[in-house]
Design a protein around this motif. Structure first.
Motif, PDB file in Angstrom:
ATOM      1  N   LYS A   9       0.793  -1.232   0.000  1.00  0.00           N
ATOM      2  CA  LYS A   9       0.000   0.000   0.000  1.00  0.00           C
ATOM      3  C   LYS A   9       0.821   1.275   0.000  1.00  0.00           C
ATOM      4  O   LYS A   9       1.874   1.354   0.635  1.00  0.00           O
ATOM      5  CB  LYS A   9      -0.897   0.038   1.259  1.00  0.00           C
ATOM      6  N   TYR A  10       0.254   2.257  -0.700  1.00  0.00           N
ATOM      7  CA  TYR A  10       0.695   3.665  -0.598  1.00  0.00           C
ATOM      8  C   TYR A  10      -0.125   4.291   0.516  1.00  0.00           C
ATOM      9  O   TYR A  10      -1.350   4.254   0.481  1.00  0.00           O
ATOM     10  CB  TYR A  10       0.429   4.332  -1.949  1.00  0.00           C
ATOM     11  N   TRP A  11       0.528   4.833   1.533  1.00  0.00           N
ATOM     12  CA  TRP A  11      -0.201   5.541   2.586  1.00  0.00           C
ATOM     13  C   TRP A  11       0.746   6.551   3.210  1.00  0.00           C
ATOM     14  O   TRP A  11       1.661   6.182   3.930  1.00  0.00           O
ATOM     15  CB  TRP A  11      -0.750   4.564   3.645  1.00  0.00           C
ATOM     16  N   GLY A  56      -2.908  14.085  -9.798  1.00  0.00           N
ATOM     17  CA  GLY A  56      -4.368  14.112  -9.642  1.00  0.00           C
ATOM     18  C   GLY A  56      -4.765  13.283  -8.436  1.00  0.00           C
ATOM     19  O   GLY A  56      -5.555  13.701  -7.587  1.00  0.00           O
ATOM     20  N   SER A  57      -4.205  12.088  -8.337  1.00  0.00           N
ATOM     21  CA  SER A  57      -4.419  11.203  -7.194  1.00  0.00           C
ATOM     22  C   SER A  57      -3.258  10.210  -7.218  1.00  0.00           C
ATOM     23  O   SER A  57      -2.949   9.651  -8.280  1.00  0.00           O
ATOM     24  CB  SER A  57      -5.760  10.481  -7.344  1.00  0.00           C
ATOM     25  N   GLY A  58      -2.623  10.007  -6.074  1.00  0.00           N
ATOM     26  CA  GLY A  58      -1.414   9.187  -6.055  1.00  0.00           C
ATOM     27  C   GLY A  58      -1.605   7.843  -6.742  1.00  0.00           C
ATOM     28  O   GLY A  58      -0.858   7.470  -7.655  1.00  0.00           O
ATOM     29  N   SER A  59      -2.639   7.112  -6.323  1.00  0.00           N
ATOM     30  CA  SER A  59      -2.837   5.756  -6.838  1.00  0.00           C
ATOM     31  C   SER A  59      -3.134   5.737  -8.341  1.00  0.00           C
ATOM     32  O   SER A  59      -3.008   4.703  -8.991  1.00  0.00           O
ATOM     33  CB  SER A  59      -3.967   5.061  -6.068  1.00  0.00           C
ATOM     34  N   ALA A  60      -3.501   6.892  -8.924  1.00  0.00           N
ATOM     35  CA  ALA A  60      -3.811   6.961 -10.363  1.00  0.00           C
ATOM     36  C   ALA A  60      -2.593   6.637 -11.215  1.00  0.00           C
ATOM     37  O   ALA A  60      -2.723   6.107 -12.321  1.00  0.00           O
ATOM     38  CB  ALA A  60      -4.339   8.348 -10.720  1.00  0.00           C
TER      39      ALA A  60
HETATM   40  C1  DP6 Z   1      -5.487   2.889   0.598  1.00  0.00           C
HETATM   41  O1  DP6 Z   1      -4.521   7.690  -4.209  1.00  0.00           O
HETATM   42  O2  DP6 Z   1      -6.799   7.865  -3.152  1.00  0.00           O
HETATM   43  O3  DP6 Z   1      -5.972   2.970  -1.725  1.00  0.00           O
HETATM   44  O4  DP6 Z   1      -3.110  10.543  -3.428  1.00  0.00           O
HETATM   45  O5  DP6 Z   1      -4.554  11.616  -1.706  1.00  0.00           O
HETATM   46  O6  DP6 Z   1      -5.521  10.998  -3.924  1.00  0.00           O
HETATM   47  P1  DP6 Z   1      -4.496  10.659  -2.857  1.00  0.00           P
HETATM   48  O7  DP6 Z   1      -4.898   9.244  -2.268  1.00  0.00           O
HETATM   49  P2  DP6 Z   1      -5.327   7.888  -2.991  1.00  0.00           P
HETATM   50  O8  DP6 Z   1      -4.890   6.840  -1.863  1.00  0.00           O
HETATM   51  C2  DP6 Z   1      -4.972   5.471  -2.054  1.00  0.00           C
HETATM   52  C3  DP6 Z   1      -4.691   4.763  -0.776  1.00  0.00           C
HETATM   53  C4  DP6 Z   1      -4.988   3.280  -0.782  1.00  0.00           C
HETATM   54  C5  DP6 Z   1      -3.717   2.471  -1.031  1.00  0.00           C
HETATM   55  C6  DP6 Z   1      -3.202   2.415  -2.440  1.00  0.00           C
HETATM   56  O9  DP6 Z   1      -3.980   2.506  -3.403  1.00  0.00           O
HETATM   57  O10 DP6 Z   1      -1.977   2.207  -2.571  1.00  0.00           O
END
Ligand code: DP6
Length: 415
Positions: free
Chosen positions: A21-23, A159-163
């Protein structure tokens, strides 16, 4: 070019689910993460965003429609993506229609954007990931930008990290990068979707009444308050990333399942370590974990991996079709549909898994025996809204058939 013309491009982009995960961000504007992450791209046949982008000298401002409703583009994240793509626009020429746009024209021309998700936006299934990836990919094609998908991923990331991970199919790694301007924080493909094609993914969309903390807010609070996150980002994730890449390349399901479940659980532990604590999973999520853990233990080797994002929905990754069919039997035993729900609208996506499980109608669901590995045979009717059966899928594509466009070729407005 005296007549008003509309030039458009339509693209389709998948969603993705992280297995590491990205967090947590180290830069909130550029969206730079505190650790690398790895995801599986999901088959766009079941979960994807379609986006049409159009340009015309008759447009007076940038406008966007999401699922048919106009939304504001004034937010910083949209503005950053639009600015970055415009900066990379190149000359285009459509001789047949007498359309010519030079690099510098793009600064003055406005765009219309229409986007549609083939799954419920509100279900908490990473719609922003597919959405921003599709926006950036489609605009890049319209504006003839020369960047490859990795370079585009660094724009979608803003736009959004996970994108950024939705710019590729198969298994994808987001390198956190080192440099301050974020130019090395981008996605690369680990393996394509054919490499491990027998995996089956079942998503349980869990019924929930609570309004969840958004990922953006949640991870901000975690970075501010959790010491466990520091330890995770520095000590745990770097080693896990190496192991995860190896288990994917070797199709080592036991190791893959172990790492996926452990990383999901650690992400939720980090949420619990946040002040005030964040709870994304609910009782249903915990029951699903326990069902999978008991089954995996009784088999002696993992059959299924689970992972949960910032919400109660479970994403279950089965080793193969046989394991997926058995999993679906267990899930339908615990979580049968409400009596007024048709099986057809309860199990969505690749319905052939239902057939493999020998389930044709609600009578078959009623008759399912309790899984042998459990003592407590309670059933929780209505606690799952529906299931989606899917698999690893491909990356973004252009849709050349104009009938699939979401904007009218005459007016540039939603059809
Ligand atoms: C739990 O990409 O929605 O899905 O970058 O602030 O837009 P922002 O957040 P986002 O976070 C995803 C978090 C997660 C883990 C993941 O997809 O790695």
């Amino acid at each position: 070019m005296s007549e008003p013309w509309v030039k458009m491009v339509t693209a389709q982009t998948p969603t993705n689910i992280a297995v590491i995960k990205y967090w947590g961000k180290r830069d909130e504007t550029l969206i730079l993460p505190v650790n690398d992450s790895i995801s599986i791209t999901l088959d766009p046949a079941h979960l994807c965003t379609t986006t049409t982008v159009a340009v015309s000298p008759s447009f007076v401002q940038d406008r966007m429609w999401l699922n048919g409703k106009e939304i504001s583009l004034s937010g910083g994240r949209y503005q950053n993506c639009l600015r970055e793509i415009r900066a990379r626009a190149c000359d285009i020429e459509d001789k047949e229609r007498g359309i010519k746009i030079s690099k510098k024209d793009w600064e003055k021309l406005h765009v219309h954007i229409a986007s549609y998700n083939n799954f419920p936006t509100a279900a908490g299934l990473a719609s922003s990931a597919a959405g921003f990836a599709c926006l950036v990919f489609a605009l890049a094609k319209l504006m003839n930008a020369k960047e490859d998908n990795s370079e585009l991923s660094a724009i979608a990331r803003q736009g959004s990290g996970s994108a950024c991970r939705s710019l590729f199919g198969g298994f994808v790694k987001w390198n956190m990068g080192k440099v301050e301007d974020g130019s090395d924080s981008l996605a690369i493909q680990v393996v394509d979707e054919k490499h491990w094609h027998d995996l089956v993914i079942i998503i349980a969309v869990v019924s929930s009444r609570e309004k969840e903390t958004s990922s953006t807010t949640g991870m901000h609070e975690t970075v501010e308050t959790s010491l466990l996150l520091q330890h995770r980002a520095k000590e745990i994730v770097p080693k896990r990333i190496v192991q995860m890449e190896m288990s994917i390349k070797n199709r080592d399901f036991a190791s893959f399942a172990h790492l996926t479940c452990a990383d999901s659980n650690q992400f939720h532990a980090v949420c619990l370590d946040t002040c005030p604590p964040i709870f994304y999973m609910n009782d249903t999520s915990h029951r699903i974990i326990s069902c999978v853990e008991k089954w995996n233990r009784s088999e002696g080797t993992p059959q299924v991996a689970y992972t949960f994002d910032a919400g109660p929905n479970a994403v279950l990754i089965a080793h193969n079709r046989k394991a997926a069919a058995q999993l679906l039997q267990k899930l339908l035993f615990y979580f049968p549909p409400n009596s007024d729900t048709q099986l057809n609208s309860y199990v969505l996506g690749d319905k052939s898994i239902l057939k493999d499980a020998g389930i044709e109608d609600l009578k078959d669901v009623e008759a399912l025996p309790p899984p042998s590995e459990i003592k407590d045979a309670a059933r929780y009717k209505g606690d799952v809204s529906y299931f989606i059966c899917t698999r690893p899928g491909r990356g973004p594509v252009l849709l050349s058939d104009e009938s699939q466009a979401l904007l009218s070729p005459e007016t540039g407005l939603p059809k």
